[in-house]
Design a protein around this motif. Structure first.
Motif: not given
Length: 315
Positions: A214-223
């Motif tokens: 979730e933290a990675s997705r919040v930082d804008g990382a794609s799947a």
């Protein structure tokens, strides 16, 4: 309230073992470990170590199933190994085995098994039970039954399942086991091994913290970036463990390929396992077949050590 005298209080305290002397529990534990491990060690010695040592001995002799060498085998040293390393048939079978392991196990089963495990973690996927059961089904089918079933599916006759399917689109009848034999056995082995890969990867993915994703997705990382830089490094150990296990099992695949093609057409699918079977039991050259097995075992040990070093795990 009465106070307890100091001597009485000291008497109620349990005595501690003297320094340097093991207590009763420690002695009991030490005696229990050999009792629990003894049967397993005995089984490994009888069914793994002893056959391997005996196979190494046979590889140094000219033992045969028939003839004079069957009654009185002679010690020939490394002659069997020299004969194999100078044999184009054996070296070619090693190359075919490498291709079979690379495309069916290391690439096919690993990639598709990982995709299946990732799909089962998605909340939007409906029918997870049916999807998982369809992938697990090949794992419970006996090897001989699976081989004979695929032989019927890939039959060159017009009644074969494959030919019926391409006939629906106007295609002509084909003979996959004769025209594309290596591709056929690679596909069949992938079908059979996806379930084990999915189980191992799904168990590994359960240990990945959702907070990091979730933290990675919040930082804008794609799947794809989350999988490449977060998930994959965290499951590196189980991935290489699976690669080690699937390499060992795929190198030893025999029944699935033998019942499909018997190493043919010609020698197009003659893997090293089939080469060993033919030399040892069809041509009665037990010593030569044992030497081929020892060479294959040595190559597997090198691959195993490579996988262990890649995982940076001390053994």
């Amino acid at each position: 309230m009465t106070s307890v005298p100091a001597p009485a209080a000291q008497a109620t305290r349990p005595s501690r073992p003297a320094p340097g002397r093991p207590g009763r529990r420690a002695l009991h534990g030490r005696g229990l470990i050999p009792l629990l491990l003894g049967p397993s060690v005995l089984l490994i010695l009888v069914f793994v170590v002893a056959p391997a040592v005996y196979g190494l001995y046979l590889s140094l002799t000219n033992t045969q199933l028939t003839g004079f060498a069957a009654r009185d085998p002679q010690f020939v040293g490394l002659d069997n190994f020299r004969s194999l390393l100078g044999s184009d048939d054996f070296l070619t079978s090693l190359g075919r085995t490498g291709q079979f392991v690379l495309f069916s196990a290391i690439i096919g089963q690993t990639v598709l098994g990982m995709l299946a495990a990732l799909l089962l973690r998605r909340t939007w996927l409906r029918g997870k039970g049916l999807f998982g059961a369809a992938i697990l089904l090949p794992m419970v089918v006996p090897e001989v039954v699976a081989a004979l079933t695929w032989a019927s599916v890939l039959s060159s006759s017009e009644d074969g399942t494959f030919n019926r399917m391409i006939g629906l689109f106007g295609g002509s009848a084909a003979a996959p086991l004769q025209e594309w034999p290596m591709l056929s056995i690679v596909i069949v082995n992938i079908w059979r091994g996806i379930a084990f890969a999915m189980i191992m990867f799904q168990a590994a993915l359960e240990d990945v913290p959702d907070e990091l994703i979730e933290a990675s997705r919040v930082d804008g990382a794609s799947a794809a970036q989350v999988f490449r830089y977060v998930t994959l490094p965290l499951i590196r150990g189980p991935v290489f463990l699976y690669l080690l296990l699937t390499t060992i099992t795929t190198v030893g695949v025999f029944g699935l390929v033998y019942f499909l093609t018997q190493g043919g057409p010609g020698s197009a699918t003659e893997l090293t396992s089939i080469f060993i079977f033919e030399r040892a039991f069809q041509y009665s050259q037990i010593g030569l077949g044992s030497a081929a097995s020892v060479i294959l075992l040595a190559l597997l040990m090198v691959l195993g050590l490579t996988y262990v070093r890649l995982t940076k795990v001390e053994v």
